[in-house]
Design an enzyme around this catalytic site. Sequence first.
Site, PDB file in Angstrom:
ATOM      1  N   ARG A  83      26.761 -33.405   7.697  1.00  0.00           N
ATOM      2  CA  ARG A  83      26.954 -32.127   7.012  1.00  0.00           C
ATOM      3  C   ARG A  83      25.617 -31.455   6.774  1.00  0.00           C
ATOM      4  O   ARG A  83      24.680 -32.056   6.278  1.00  0.00           O
ATOM      5  CB  ARG A  83      27.643 -32.380   5.659  1.00  0.00           C
ATOM      6  CG  ARG A  83      27.591 -31.213   4.683  1.00  0.00           C
ATOM      7  CD  ARG A  83      28.844 -30.392   4.686  1.00  0.00           C
ATOM      8  NE  ARG A  83      28.684 -29.205   3.875  1.00  0.00           N
ATOM      9  CZ  ARG A  83      29.200 -29.078   2.658  1.00  0.00           C
ATOM     10  NH1 ARG A  83      29.911 -30.046   2.134  1.00  0.00           N
ATOM     11  NH2 ARG A  83      29.035 -27.960   1.972  1.00  0.00           N
ATOM     12  N   ASP A  97      35.348 -32.908  -2.027  1.00  0.00           N
ATOM     13  CA  ASP A  97      35.318 -32.281  -3.346  1.00  0.00           C
ATOM     14  C   ASP A  97      36.099 -33.136  -4.337  1.00  0.00           C
ATOM     15  O   ASP A  97      37.287 -33.432  -4.105  1.00  0.00           O
ATOM     16  CB  ASP A  97      35.999 -30.900  -3.305  1.00  0.00           C
ATOM     17  CG  ASP A  97      35.163 -29.858  -2.586  1.00  0.00           C
ATOM     18  OD1 ASP A  97      33.922 -29.971  -2.607  1.00  0.00           O
ATOM     19  OD2 ASP A  97      35.749 -28.931  -2.002  1.00  0.00           O
TER      20      ASP A  97
HETATM   21  O1  GSY Z   1      36.125 -26.255  -0.283  1.00  0.00           O
HETATM   22  C1  GSY Z   1      36.272 -26.968   0.859  1.00  0.00           C
HETATM   23  C2  GSY Z   1      35.789 -26.244   2.072  1.00  0.00           C
HETATM   24  N1  GSY Z   1      36.619 -25.082   2.398  1.00  0.00           N
HETATM   25  C3  GSY Z   1      37.835 -25.094   2.959  1.00  0.00           C
HETATM   26  C4  GSY Z   1      38.726 -26.122   3.356  1.00  0.00           C
HETATM   27  O2  GSY Z   1      38.484 -27.331   3.229  1.00  0.00           O
HETATM   28  N2  GSY Z   1      39.924 -25.693   3.892  1.00  0.00           N
HETATM   29  C5  GSY Z   1      40.240 -24.385   4.040  1.00  0.00           C
HETATM   30  N3  GSY Z   1      41.400 -24.072   4.575  1.00  0.00           N
HETATM   31  N4  GSY Z   1      39.401 -23.403   3.661  1.00  0.00           N
HETATM   32  C6  GSY Z   1      38.219 -23.752   3.130  1.00  0.00           C
HETATM   33  N5  GSY Z   1      37.244 -22.961   2.678  1.00  0.00           N
HETATM   34  C7  GSY Z   1      36.291 -23.792   2.228  1.00  0.00           C
HETATM   35  S1  GSY Z   1      34.824 -23.257   1.533  1.00  0.00           S
END
Ligand code: GSY
Length: 165
Positions: A83, A97
Amino acid sequence: MNTAYISIGSNIGDRLHHLMEAVRSLHSHEKIEVSNVSSIYETAPVGYTDQADFLNLVVSVETSLDPYELLSACQHIENGLGRVRDIRWGPRTVDLDILLYNNDNIEAENLTVPHPRMGERAFVLVPLLEIASTIGHPVTGTPFTVADDDGVVLWKKADEFKQQL
Ligand code: GSY
Protein backbone atom coordinates in the site's frame (compact mmCIF):
# COMPACT_ATOMS: atom_id res chain seq x y z
CA MET A 1 -10.08 -10.62 25.13
CA ASN A 2 -11.50 -7.94 22.84
CA THR A 3 -13.74 -8.18 19.77
CA ALA A 4 -13.16 -5.91 16.79
CA TYR A 5 -14.59 -5.64 13.29
CA ILE A 6 -12.30 -4.70 10.42
CA SER A 7 -13.30 -3.71 6.88
CA ILE A 8 -10.87 -4.75 4.13
CA GLY A 9 -10.93 -3.41 0.58
CA SER A 10 -8.78 -3.59 -2.56
CA ASN A 11 -9.11 -2.12 -6.05
CA ILE A 12 -5.64 -2.55 -7.54
CA GLY A 13 -4.07 -5.63 -9.11
CA ASP A 14 -5.14 -9.08 -7.91
CA ARG A 15 -7.86 -7.87 -5.57
CA LEU A 16 -8.83 -11.32 -4.30
CA HIS A 17 -5.21 -12.18 -3.51
CA HIS A 18 -4.81 -8.95 -1.55
CA LEU A 19 -7.95 -9.60 0.51
CA MET A 20 -6.94 -13.19 1.24
CA GLU A 21 -3.40 -12.20 2.20
CA ALA A 22 -4.73 -9.49 4.49
CA VAL A 23 -7.03 -11.96 6.28
CA ARG A 24 -4.22 -14.55 6.51
CA SER A 25 -1.84 -11.94 7.89
CA LEU A 26 -4.33 -10.88 10.56
CA HIS A 27 -4.91 -14.50 11.57
CA SER A 28 -1.21 -15.33 11.67
CA HIS A 29 -0.55 -12.51 14.17
CA GLU A 30 0.06 -14.15 17.53
CA LYS A 31 -2.39 -11.82 19.29
CA ILE A 32 -5.18 -11.83 16.68
CA GLU A 33 -7.64 -14.58 15.85
CA VAL A 34 -9.98 -14.06 12.90
CA SER A 35 -13.28 -15.42 14.24
CA ASN A 36 -15.54 -14.80 11.23
CA VAL A 37 -15.27 -13.67 7.61
CA SER A 38 -18.03 -12.23 5.45
CA SER A 39 -18.57 -12.98 1.80
CA ILE A 40 -16.72 -10.81 -0.70
CA TYR A 41 -18.66 -8.03 -2.42
CA GLU A 42 -17.77 -6.08 -5.54
CA THR A 43 -18.52 -2.46 -4.81
CA ALA A 44 -18.61 0.79 -6.73
CA PRO A 45 -16.05 3.30 -5.44
CA VAL A 46 -17.29 5.80 -2.87
CA GLY A 47 -15.64 9.19 -2.38
CA TYR A 48 -13.30 9.54 -5.33
CA THR A 49 -15.42 7.80 -7.97
CA ASP A 50 -13.03 7.89 -10.96
CA GLN A 51 -11.33 4.63 -10.02
CA ALA A 52 -11.85 0.89 -10.38
CA ASP A 53 -14.44 -1.11 -8.46
CA PHE A 54 -13.37 -2.56 -5.13
CA LEU A 55 -13.64 -5.97 -3.58
CA ASN A 56 -14.68 -5.60 0.05
CA LEU A 57 -15.24 -7.87 3.01
CA VAL A 58 -15.47 -7.57 6.80
CA VAL A 59 -13.87 -9.80 9.43
CA SER A 60 -14.44 -10.10 13.15
CA VAL A 61 -11.37 -10.68 15.28
CA GLU A 62 -10.63 -11.62 18.85
CA THR A 63 -7.52 -9.84 20.03
CA SER A 64 -5.49 -9.05 23.11
CA LEU A 65 -4.07 -5.98 21.31
CA ASP A 66 -5.34 -2.59 22.40
CA PRO A 67 -6.98 -0.47 19.63
CA TYR A 68 -3.77 1.42 18.83
CA GLU A 69 -1.74 -1.78 18.63
CA LEU A 70 -4.44 -3.25 16.39
CA LEU A 71 -4.26 -0.15 14.16
CA SER A 72 -0.51 -0.53 13.95
CA ALA A 73 -0.89 -4.23 13.03
CA CYS A 74 -3.36 -3.25 10.27
CA GLN A 75 -0.99 -0.60 8.90
CA HIS A 76 1.87 -3.09 8.97
CA ILE A 77 -0.22 -5.49 6.86
CA GLU A 78 -1.17 -2.69 4.42
CA ASN A 79 2.47 -1.72 4.02
CA GLY A 80 3.55 -5.35 3.60
CA LEU A 81 1.06 -5.76 0.76
CA GLY A 82 2.44 -2.71 -1.01
CA ARG A 83 0.00 0.00 0.00
CA VAL A 84 1.22 3.45 -0.95
CA ARG A 85 -0.65 6.37 0.59
CA ASP A 86 -0.93 9.00 -2.14
CA ILE A 87 -4.38 10.18 -3.30
CA ARG A 88 -6.79 10.58 -0.40
CA TRP A 89 -9.81 8.33 -1.11
CA GLY A 90 -7.85 7.06 -4.13
CA PRO A 91 -7.04 3.55 -5.40
CA ARG A 92 -5.37 1.18 -2.97
CA THR A 93 -3.77 -2.26 -3.03
CA VAL A 94 -5.37 -3.02 0.28
CA ASP A 95 -6.99 -1.00 3.02
CA LEU A 96 -7.84 -2.19 6.54
CA ASP A 97 -10.17 0.00 8.59
CA ILE A 98 -11.08 -0.73 12.20
CA LEU A 99 -14.85 -0.30 12.33
CA LEU A 100 -15.63 -1.27 15.90
CA TYR A 101 -13.59 -2.27 18.96
CA ASN A 102 -15.77 -3.72 21.71
CA ASN A 103 -18.22 -0.96 22.54
CA ASP A 104 -15.45 1.61 22.71
CA ASN A 105 -15.80 5.18 21.57
CA ILE A 106 -12.33 6.45 20.61
CA GLU A 107 -11.54 9.91 19.30
CA ALA A 108 -7.79 10.13 18.99
CA GLU A 109 -5.63 11.94 16.44
CA ASN A 110 -4.89 8.78 14.47
CA LEU A 111 -7.91 6.62 15.28
CA THR A 112 -11.66 7.16 15.44
CA VAL A 113 -13.85 4.23 16.49
CA PRO A 114 -16.62 3.56 15.56
CA HIS A 115 -15.32 4.38 12.10
CA PRO A 116 -16.80 7.82 11.36
CA ARG A 117 -18.28 7.00 7.95
CA MET A 118 -19.28 3.39 8.45
CA GLY A 119 -23.00 4.14 8.92
CA GLU A 120 -23.26 5.62 5.41
CA ARG A 121 -21.18 3.06 3.54
CA ALA A 122 -23.04 0.12 2.07
CA PHE A 123 -19.70 -1.48 1.13
CA VAL A 124 -19.03 -1.71 4.88
CA LEU A 125 -22.55 -2.35 6.21
CA VAL A 126 -23.60 -5.15 3.85
CA PRO A 127 -20.67 -7.45 4.78
CA LEU A 128 -20.76 -6.35 8.43
CA LEU A 129 -24.44 -7.20 8.83
CA GLU A 130 -23.87 -10.53 7.09
CA ILE A 131 -21.66 -11.66 10.02
CA ALA A 132 -23.22 -9.54 12.80
CA SER A 133 -26.86 -9.11 11.85
CA THR A 134 -28.03 -7.41 15.07
CA ILE A 135 -25.03 -5.20 15.71
CA GLY A 136 -25.70 -1.61 16.76
CA HIS A 137 -23.81 1.61 17.19
CA PRO A 138 -21.89 1.33 20.48
CA VAL A 139 -22.72 4.87 21.55
CA THR A 140 -26.33 5.32 20.42
CA GLY A 141 -27.32 1.65 20.53
CA THR A 142 -29.15 2.10 17.23
CA PRO A 143 -28.89 -1.03 15.06
CA PHE A 144 -26.97 -0.49 11.84
CA THR A 145 -29.13 -0.77 8.75
CA VAL A 146 -28.40 -0.44 5.04
CA ALA A 147 -30.42 2.37 3.49
CA ASP A 148 -29.35 1.67 -0.08
CA ASP A 149 -27.24 -1.26 -1.25
CA ASP A 150 -26.89 -0.01 -4.84
CA GLY A 151 -23.38 -0.65 -6.13
CA VAL A 152 -22.76 -3.61 -3.78
CA VAL A 153 -22.90 -7.01 -5.48
CA LEU A 154 -22.15 -10.40 -3.96
CA TRP A 155 -18.92 -11.56 -5.67
CA LYS A 156 -17.86 -14.72 -3.77
CA LYS A 157 -19.65 -16.44 -0.92
CA ALA A 158 -17.65 -16.95 2.27
CA ASP A 159 -18.14 -20.75 2.05
CA GLU A 160 -16.31 -20.75 -1.29
CA PHE A 161 -13.03 -19.30 0.01
CA LYS A 162 -12.95 -19.84 3.79
CA GLN A 163 -11.15 -23.16 3.44
CA GLN A 164 -8.32 -21.43 1.54
CA LEU A 165 -7.58 -19.12 4.44
O1 GSY B 1 -12.32 3.30 3.04
C1 GSY B 1 -11.87 2.23 2.35
C2 GSY B 1 -11.38 2.56 0.98
N1 GSY B 1 -12.46 2.99 0.09
C3 GSY B 1 -13.38 2.21 -0.49
C4 GSY B 1 -13.68 0.83 -0.43
O2 GSY B 1 -13.05 0.02 0.25
N2 GSY B 1 -14.76 0.42 -1.20
C5 GSY B 1 -15.49 1.27 -1.96
N3 GSY B 1 -16.49 0.79 -2.66
N4 GSY B 1 -15.22 2.59 -2.01
C6 GSY B 1 -14.18 3.05 -1.29
N5 GSY B 1 -13.74 4.31 -1.19
C7 GSY B 1 -12.70 4.25 -0.33
S1 GSY B 1 -11.80 5.61 0.15
